[in-house]
Motif scaffolding. Structure first.
Motif, PDB file in Angstrom:
ATOM      1  N   ALA A 201       0.823  -1.202   0.000  1.00  0.00           N
ATOM      2  CA  ALA A 201       0.000   0.000   0.000  1.00  0.00           C
ATOM      3  C   ALA A 201       0.859   1.254   0.000  1.00  0.00           C
ATOM      4  N   GLU A 202       0.386   2.264  -0.695  1.00  0.00           N
ATOM      5  CA  GLU A 202       1.143   3.498  -0.843  1.00  0.00           C
ATOM      6  C   GLU A 202       1.432   4.101   0.525  1.00  0.00           C
ATOM      7  N   GLY A 203       2.686   4.496   0.728  1.00  0.00           N
ATOM      8  CA  GLY A 203       3.081   5.102   1.984  1.00  0.00           C
ATOM      9  C   GLY A 203       3.464   4.105   3.069  1.00  0.00           C
ATOM     10  N   GLU A 204       3.286   2.829   2.839  1.00  0.00           N
ATOM     11  CA  GLU A 204       3.625   1.816   3.841  1.00  0.00           C
ATOM     12  C   GLU A 204       4.819   1.017   3.372  1.00  0.00           C
ATOM     13  N   THR A 205       5.938   1.153   4.052  1.00  0.00           N
ATOM     14  CA  THR A 205       7.148   0.446   3.657  1.00  0.00           C
ATOM     15  C   THR A 205       7.112  -0.991   4.150  1.00  0.00           C
ATOM     16  N   LEU A 206       7.978  -1.807   3.575  1.00  0.00           N
ATOM     17  CA  LEU A 206       8.080  -3.192   4.014  1.00  0.00           C
ATOM     18  C   LEU A 206       8.587  -3.281   5.449  1.00  0.00           C
ATOM     19  N   ALA A 207       9.434  -2.318   5.852  1.00  0.00           N
ATOM     20  CA  ALA A 207       9.928  -2.287   7.228  1.00  0.00           C
ATOM     21  C   ALA A 207       8.780  -2.074   8.205  1.00  0.00           C
ATOM     22  N   LYS A 208       7.846  -1.206   7.829  1.00  0.00           N
ATOM     23  CA  LYS A 208       6.694  -0.945   8.699  1.00  0.00           C
ATOM     24  C   LYS A 208       5.820  -2.180   8.814  1.00  0.00           C
ATOM     25  N   GLN A 209       5.685  -2.901   7.709  1.00  0.00           N
ATOM     26  CA  GLN A 209       4.891  -4.129   7.735  1.00  0.00           C
ATOM     27  C   GLN A 209       5.522  -5.156   8.673  1.00  0.00           C
ATOM     28  N   TYR A 210       6.839  -5.297   8.595  1.00  0.00           N
ATOM     29  CA  TYR A 210       7.505  -6.320   9.408  1.00  0.00           C
ATOM     30  C   TYR A 210       7.483  -5.966  10.898  1.00  0.00           C
ATOM     31  N   TRP A 211       7.789  -4.697  11.215  1.00  0.00           N
ATOM     32  CA  TRP A 211       7.858  -4.277  12.609  1.00  0.00           C
ATOM     33  C   TRP A 211       6.512  -3.727  13.081  1.00  0.00           C
ATOM     34  N   GLY A 212       5.445  -4.370  12.683  1.00  0.00           N
ATOM     35  CA  GLY A 212       4.122  -3.947  13.122  1.00  0.00           C
ATOM     36  C   GLY A 212       3.904  -4.236  14.601  1.00  0.00           C
ATOM     37  N   ARG A 213       2.766  -3.747  15.126  1.00  0.00           N
ATOM     38  CA  ARG A 213       2.464  -3.961  16.547  1.00  0.00           C
ATOM     39  C   ARG A 213       2.306  -5.446  16.848  1.00  0.00           C
ATOM     40  N   LYS A 214       2.882  -5.838  17.969  1.00  0.00           N
ATOM     41  CA  LYS A 214       2.751  -7.216  18.435  1.00  0.00           C
ATOM     42  C   LYS A 214       2.222  -7.213  19.867  1.00  0.00           C
ATOM     43  N   GLU A 215       1.621  -8.302  20.253  1.00  0.00           N
ATOM     44  CA  GLU A 215       1.096  -8.403  21.610  1.00  0.00           C
ATOM     45  C   GLU A 215       2.246  -8.390  22.612  1.00  0.00           C
ATOM     46  N   ILE A 216       2.140  -7.515  23.603  1.00  0.00           N
ATOM     47  CA  ILE A 216       3.172  -7.427  24.637  1.00  0.00           C
ATOM     48  C   ILE A 216       2.518  -6.963  25.928  1.00  0.00           C
ATOM     49  N   SER A 217       2.983  -7.478  27.052  1.00  0.00           N
ATOM     50  CA  SER A 217       2.394  -7.147  28.342  1.00  0.00           C
ATOM     51  C   SER A 217       3.446  -6.532  29.255  1.00  0.00           C
ATOM     52  N   LEU A 218       2.979  -6.014  30.382  1.00  0.00           N
ATOM     53  CA  LEU A 218       3.901  -5.481  31.387  1.00  0.00           C
ATOM     54  C   LEU A 218       4.839  -6.580  31.877  1.00  0.00           C
ATOM     55  N   ARG A 219       4.312  -7.797  32.008  1.00  0.00           N
ATOM     56  CA  ARG A 219       5.132  -8.934  32.404  1.00  0.00           C
ATOM     57  C   ARG A 219       6.264  -9.167  31.419  1.00  0.00           C
ATOM     58  N   ASP A 220       5.975  -9.069  30.111  1.00  0.00           N
ATOM     59  CA  ASP A 220       7.001  -9.280  29.091  1.00  0.00           C
ATOM     60  C   ASP A 220       8.139  -8.282  29.245  1.00  0.00           C
ATOM     61  N   ILE A 221       7.786  -7.012  29.426  1.00  0.00           N
ATOM     62  CA  ILE A 221       8.810  -5.975  29.581  1.00  0.00           C
ATOM     63  C   ILE A 221       9.645  -6.241  30.833  1.00  0.00           C
ATOM     64  N   ALA A 222       8.942  -6.560  31.932  1.00  0.00           N
ATOM     65  CA  ALA A 222       9.635  -6.805  33.199  1.00  0.00           C
ATOM     66  C   ALA A 222      10.576  -8.000  33.101  1.00  0.00           C
ATOM     67  N   PHE A 223      10.076  -9.102  32.537  1.00  0.00           N
ATOM     68  CA  PHE A 223      10.892 -10.312  32.421  1.00  0.00           C
ATOM     69  C   PHE A 223      12.063 -10.110  31.458  1.00  0.00           C
ATOM     70  N   SER A 224      11.833  -9.406  30.360  1.00  0.00           N
ATOM     71  CA  SER A 224      12.901  -9.158  29.386  1.00  0.00           C
ATOM     72  C   SER A 224      14.063  -8.428  30.034  1.00  0.00           C
ATOM     73  N   LEU A 225      13.761  -7.308  30.691  1.00  0.00           N
ATOM     74  CA  LEU A 225      14.817  -6.492  31.282  1.00  0.00           C
ATOM     75  C   LEU A 225      15.448  -7.180  32.493  1.00  0.00           C
ATOM     76  N   ALA A 226      14.613  -7.791  33.335  1.00  0.00           N
ATOM     77  CA  ALA A 226      15.153  -8.448  34.526  1.00  0.00           C
ATOM     78  C   ALA A 226      16.077  -9.597  34.152  1.00  0.00           C
ATOM     79  N   LEU A 227      15.632 -10.455  33.249  1.00  0.00           N
ATOM     80  CA  LEU A 227      16.445 -11.602  32.857  1.00  0.00           C
ATOM     81  C   LEU A 227      17.703 -11.157  32.126  1.00  0.00           C
ATOM     82  N   GLY A 228      17.572 -10.144  31.267  1.00  0.00           N
ATOM     83  CA  GLY A 228      18.739  -9.619  30.561  1.00  0.00           C
ATOM     84  C   GLY A 228      19.781  -9.082  31.523  1.00  0.00           C
TER      85      GLY A 228
END
Length: 403
Positions: A201-228
């Motif tokens: 679609a006009e104005g929508e790059t392939l990068a935007k399509q790939y990095w679209g919104r994904k399901e993520i929760s507060l738990r995901d953010i907390a676990f990602s940073l804590a474990l890292g």
């Protein structure tokens, strides 16, 4: 000369670094020209311009924080899915051509080192850094720079040469799929598939399509940073202990000390083991790849900062030749072995890209070209490069020190 923004103005510098990274991602996802260049290169160039216009300093404590904390944290976050079993099973052909391309990098480093070691002091250190970087990526560059303690002026020059060459090579890789010579010599099913498809679609790059919104929760953010953070902490402590108890004195002891006493190597190893033996838990943490990728964008901005014009003129030409030889040999080996073993042109180019630039630039190229079926596999292959890049970088540094 003092810059417009002083080196101790941390809030301003953090705002600029994160702002440039955010702007780069915005441009990449909203403009086709930027999507083709990639946000990584855009951010790097903006930082170079601001530093050379003396708007931001070329050295600051904020940049040290990025090298010392942001980069180590990015490594495990980007490797939450580095399940060795899955990588071998799902990346298939791309993994094989990636390994063949990595062999080209190693050969290139050895040839270039032997040709130029009389002209560049302590070139074995730069060889270790480039081996790690040209098999893994930017995080390996940072890891090997700290591991071998090369001088800041030469690191700045190497950064300039590496970044300039990476940008030029990226344009070459983008151009090759449009050249009839290569299209006649290699199979190219993904190029044919894209040509047969309707443009997005006009104005929508392939990068935007790939990095679209994904399901993520507060738990995901907390676990990602804590474990890292926990992985980085434990790796740092373990590396310090092992480095202190493993003796040195000959090649094998030095190699063992360098391998087991390197925190980046242990970060890589611990994360890989977790991803392999607890795959459901690790892959169930959403958002780690996005957070890690954003941190790498910040790092790419920072490595563009020391790239002063004076350094390019005085020191970068020799290192540009050094890296240029390596990249040329990598490309020739990749194309030759790819042709010999009947790989597709797209697979060869992405494997070489993943070697020289890392999974971020390789995925960006796959997205920009519309080779969507190859995005996942090349990321997996590139993540494998993160794993072996530090090992091979440390090995080559210790080996070439005695040559």
């Amino acid at each position: 000369m003092n810059s417009f923004i002083s080196a101790d103005n941390s809030w301003a510098l953090w705002s600029i670094l994160v702002g440039i990274a955010a702007l780069s991602i915005f441009l990449e996802q909203n403009y086709k020209w930027a999507s083709k260049i990639t946000g990584a290169i855009i951010g790097l160039v903006i930082a170079m311009v601001l530093a050379n216009l003396n708007i931001i300093p070329t050295a600051a404590p904020t940049y040290d924080v990025v090298w010392g904390y942001v980069v180590p944290l990015a490594i495990p976050l980007l490797m939450f899915n580095a399940n060795i079993k899955k990588i071998w099973r799902e990346s298939g052909r791309l993994m094989i051509i990636f390994i063949l391309s990595s062999a080209g990098t190693v050969v290139g480093v050895m040839v270039s080192h032997n040709l130029l070691k009389s002209y560049i002091p302590d070139l074995y250190k730069m060889s270790a850094i480039i081996t790690g970087s040209y098999i893994g990526g930017g995080v390996n560059f940072a890891a090997m720079s700290e591991a071998f303690g090369a001088g800041e002026s030469w690191i700045s020059a190497l950064t300039v040469a590496d970044n300039l060459l990476m940008a030029l090579y990226f344009f070459v890789l983008l151009a090759i799929p449009t050249m009839n010579f290569f299209l006649k010599k290699f199979k190219h099913p993904h190029i044919d598939s894209v040509n047969a498809m309707v443009d997005p679609a006009e104005g929508e790059t392939l990068a935007k399509q790939y990095w679209g919104r994904k399901e993520i929760s507060l738990r995901d953010i907390a676990f990602s940073l804590a474990l890292g953070l926990i992985i980085v902490w434990l790796s740092t402590e373990a590396a310090a202990i092992l480095k202190g108890i493993i003796p040195t004195g000959n090649f094998f002891l030095d190699l063992a000390n360098g391998l087991l006493g390197n925190k980046y190597l242990l970060i890589t190893t611990f994360t890989m083991l977790l991803a392999t033996f607890a795959p459901d838990f690790m892959s169930g943490i959403h958002g780690a790849q996005e957070i890690g990728t954003f941190l790498i964008y910040i790092f790419l901005v920072v490595i563009g900062v020391p790239a002063s014009i004076s350094v390019i003129i005085t020191q970068a030409p020799l290192l540009l030749l050094f890296t240029g030889i390596i990249v040329a040999i990598n490309m020739l080996v990749s194309l030759a072995l790819g042709k010999l073993f009947k790989f597709d042109l797209e697979e060869i180019l992405l494997a070489s890209n993943a070697n020289i630039g890392g999974p971020t630039t390789a995925a960006a190229m796959a997205i920009a070209k519309g080779w969507n079926k190859l995005v996942g596999p090349i990321i997996l292959a590139g993540v494998f490069g993160y794993i072996i890049g530090n090992y091979l970088g440390i090995f080559m540094g210790n080996l070439l020190q005695y040559m």
